[in-house]
Design an enzyme around this catalytic site. Structure first.
Site, PDB file in Angstrom:
ATOM      1  N   ASP A   1       0.834  -1.207   0.000  1.00 24.05           N
ATOM      2  CA  ASP A   1       0.000   0.000   0.000  1.00 24.05           C
ATOM      3  C   ASP A   1       0.870   1.259   0.000  1.00 24.05           C
ATOM      4  O   ASP A   1       1.908   1.310   0.672  1.00 24.05           O
ATOM      5  CB  ASP A   1      -0.829  -0.015   1.292  1.00 24.05           C
ATOM      6  CG  ASP A   1      -1.760   1.169   1.415  1.00 24.05           C
ATOM      7  OD1 ASP A   1      -2.730   1.221   0.647  1.00 24.05           O
ATOM      8  OD2 ASP A   1      -1.515   2.046   2.274  1.00 24.05           O
TER       9      ASP A   1
ATOM     10  N   GLU B   1       1.328  -0.760  -5.132  1.00 25.51           N
ATOM     11  CA  GLU B   1       0.356   0.300  -5.449  1.00 25.51           C
ATOM     12  C   GLU B   1       1.168   1.482  -5.972  1.00 25.51           C
ATOM     13  O   GLU B   1       1.615   2.341  -5.209  1.00 25.51           O
ATOM     14  CB  GLU B   1      -0.451   0.721  -4.226  1.00 25.51           C
ATOM     15  CG  GLU B   1      -1.584   1.653  -4.638  1.00 25.51           C
ATOM     16  CD  GLU B   1      -2.177   2.501  -3.499  1.00 25.51           C
ATOM     17  OE1 GLU B   1      -3.288   3.006  -3.683  1.00 25.51           O
ATOM     18  OE2 GLU B   1      -1.530   2.663  -2.457  1.00 25.51           O
TER      19      GLU B   1
HETATM   20  C1  NOJ Z   1      -4.221   3.333  -0.522  1.00 27.17           C
HETATM   21  C2  NOJ Z   1      -5.400   2.469  -0.195  1.00 27.17           C
HETATM   22  O1  NOJ Z   1      -5.800   1.780  -1.341  1.00 27.17           O
HETATM   23  C3  NOJ Z   1      -6.456   3.388   0.356  1.00 27.17           C
HETATM   24  O2  NOJ Z   1      -7.704   2.745   0.481  1.00 27.17           O
HETATM   25  C4  NOJ Z   1      -5.974   3.913   1.682  1.00 27.17           C
HETATM   26  O3  NOJ Z   1      -6.918   4.828   2.192  1.00 27.17           O
HETATM   27  C5  NOJ Z   1      -4.616   4.616   1.524  1.00 27.17           C
HETATM   28  N1  NOJ Z   1      -3.705   3.876   0.703  1.00 27.17           N
HETATM   29  C6  NOJ Z   1      -3.966   4.807   2.865  1.00 27.17           C
HETATM   30  O4  NOJ Z   1      -3.545   3.571   3.377  1.00 27.17           O
END
Ligand code: NOJ
Length: 599
Positions: A247, A320
């Site tokens: 993430d 991500e």
């Molecule tokens: C990306 C995640 O996909 C999202 O849902 C989240 O709020 C943020 N990162 C913070 O962790």
């Protein structure tokens, strides 16, 4: 400059095979001989290279105990459905214990399961049952921040000399005195609105949070953080998970000099406000800093020590990775001797958010030629963005457009990632009233940004009142959209013309047709602004041609593939369309798709 392979290089490829094509196309390094994934089942080391990955938002998938919140046992109940669809791996958004401020992305214990979702025993059962079906479980790994209720942060904020103090990002304010907290150290903003700095009265310093106040960023300059996360990763790998989705991985590091972000200017040279009403900034001081590469090399080396030839084989690291261009994405794979991610997400393609043929041609071609021969991970949808209907639909031809998107996803070389409910065409259903909003982003951004609830509604299994998501009488945590009466798994599974059947057929082709599975992507008809056509080419197997109409009007397509004779055998076409006799001239209906094997 973007580069599109020309029709001339196709001719060479059809007669001589992919090696010659690679030689003709400067940017494409030779690839290893393709392997059919049907012949090399998911226990193979390379399972992830042509994989189909399904993102589950666990709160919303299947509730097994009637509390209105989806859970692990619910997912286990639905594994046969996922097997039947053709899924190789499930990415679970976070299921760890959490105060749920950001619905699990605020983790208070990385080595357990939140009781809302079940227990470690339930988790082990899910991994084991999934493995029986050759499905891997990929965990979400949040290394940028923890919850403010994590023991590390509780310790860290307890005093300035606590051993955990430098596990987080603490700084003095500007102009602070014994009685005045002064101002935040600089202008950095949270991605969720307002300052990224929060004053802590007890120890009289500010801490940094890229996301919510309750999500303090950890300090990656501290070696203890590296060790702590390696322990956590090892904990889950030993339990048999297939890998991790990292993430917010591009935001691990910040400018150590705390220089202000630059203010963004509009076309008139003026600063402007973003959806949260904050001055829009360019986040170059807090995003995509180079330090992340060394961290990912370290995590990859560690993860690789858990690989084995027997199931579950290679553990895969997914990133991500929202990045500004293909060159930045290419760096995320690392070098041969210092690999990083196997699968950093290519968000360049899927989030164009406009059906623009030229744009898709360029970006799909970038994925083919600009990633150094690595495997692209295409993705068009997730739990943070309005669903496909809201970003690509026209309100009239949405199902046809969803077929178009699915075709780009599965008929391109690489690994395909999609979001629960895409396969049945679930629609974005945002809350109508501010008081119904669950995602805090929607509260800050209302009404311009209604938050992410609209793409997180319960999975639509059938036409009953709760769409088969929970037990009768229970209230789902987000309301079931009224369209569940017609858009649901039960209705679509038995309909040969449904979107579900389209997904299933594309996935089967991806698993069984050699060119569709591993063939190179070669763009065709490259000046056409209405229809996107490409060829999939692999040595020793018939080439596959894909043609997609990006418009609501019928289109006539004429493709010349030198050396092919123009004969074609249909593999898949939009329901109701007729079979073309030859590639020389054929028709596509509104948003029509044609896929055929070149004879
Ligand atoms: C990306 C995640 O996909 C999202 O849902 C989240 O709020 C943020 N990162 C913070 O962790």
């Amino acid at each position: 400059m973007h580069w599109t392979r020309s029709i001339a290089s196709c001719a060479i490829a059809l007669s001589l095979g992919v090696a010659a094509l690679s030689a003709a196309g400067q940017n494409a390094p030779p690839k290893p001989a393709p392997q059919l994934s049907s012949a090399t089942p998911s226990s193979a080391r390379d399972w992830w290279k042509n994989a189909v990955i399904y993102e589950i938002y666990p709160r919303s998938f299947q509730d097994s105990n009637g509390d209105g919140i989806g859970d692990l046992n619910g997912i286990t109940e639905r594994l046969d459905y996922l097997k039947d669809l053709g899924v190789d791996a499930i990415w679970l958004s976070p299921v760890y214990p959490s105060p749920q401020v950001d619905f699990g992305y605020d983790i208070s214990d990385y080595e357990n399961i939140d009781p809302q979702y079940g227990t470690l025993k339930d988790f082990d059962r899910l991994v084991a049952e999934a493995a029986k079906r050759h499905i891997r479980i990929v965990m979400d790994m949040v290394m940028n921040h923890t919850s403010d209720k994590h023991q590390w942060f509780i310790q860290s904020r307890s005093s300035r000399d606590n051993p955990y103090r430098n596990w987080y990002m603490w700084h003095d304010g500007k102009g602070e005195t014994a009685t005045d907290k002064g101002q935040a150290p600089n202008n950095w903003q949270s991605d969720f609105g307002r300052s990224a700095w929060e004053w802590d009265e007890k120890t009289r310093q500010y801490y940094y949070h890229k996301f919510y106040i309750q999500q303090p960023d950890v300090n990656w300059d501290n070696p203890k953080i590296h060790e702590a996360f390696k322990d956590i990763i090892g904990f889950w790998l030993k339990r048999g998970v297939g890998g991790f989705r990292f993430d917010a991985i591009t935001t691990l590091f910040e400018d150590p000099n705390l220089i202000d972000e630059d203010v963004l200017l509009d076309k008139n040279g003026k600063s402007y406000l973003n959806d949260y009403g904050d001055i829009a900034l360019n986040d170059t001081r807090t995003n995509n800093l180079p330090g992340t590469h060394a961290v990912m090399q370290e995590m990859r080396a560690w993860s690789d020590t858990f690989n084995s030839d027997k199931f579950p084989g290679t553990r895969v690291l997914i990133g991500e990775t929202y990045l500004p261009n293909i060159a930045e994405l290419a760096k995320q794979y690392g070098a041969a001797d210092k690999p990083e991610f196997q699968l950093p997400m290519d968000t360049q393609v899927g989030f164009i958010n406009k059906l623009d043929v030229a744009e898709f041609r360029t970006r799909l071609n970038d994925a083919e030629t600009g990633l150094g021969g690595n495997i692209p991970l295409l993705v068009f949808d997730n739990h943070d963005n309005p669903r496909i209907d809201a970003r690509y639909g026209d309100g009239v031809h949405d199902t046809d457009i969803e077929r178009v998107i699915a075709t780009m996803l599965f008929a391109s070389r690489g690994t395909a990632l999609f979001y629960y409910g895409d396969e049945i065409g679930m629609k974005t259903t945002p809350p109508a009233r501010k008081e119904d909003v669950k995602d805090p982003v929607g509260l800050t951004g209302w009404p311009k940004d209604k938050g992410r609830d609209g793409e997180r509604t319960p999975m639509q299994w059938d036409a009953t009142a709760d769409a088969g998501f929970t037990k009768a009488g229970a209230t789902p945590w987000l309301p079931v959209p009224p369209n569940a009466a017609t858009i649901n798994v039960q209705a679509e599974k038995s309909d040969p013309n449904s979107l579900f059947t389209w997904y299933q057929t594309l996935i089967r082709l991806k698993k069984t047709n050699p060119a569709f599975a591993h063939g190179d992507n070669v763009m065709l008809d490259t000046t056409n602004t209405k229809v996107l056509s490409w060829l999939r080419l692999t040595p020793g197997a018939p080439a596959v041609v894909v043609s997609v109409n990006f418009t609501p009007d019928p289109q006539t397509v004429s493709l010349t593939i030198p050396g092919s004779g123009g004969k074609i055998k249909t593999l898949l076409k939009t329901p109701g369309a007729s079979d073309p006799a030859s590639l020389g001239e054929f028709q596509l209906g509104p948003y029509g798709v044609y896929i055929g094997e070149v004879q």
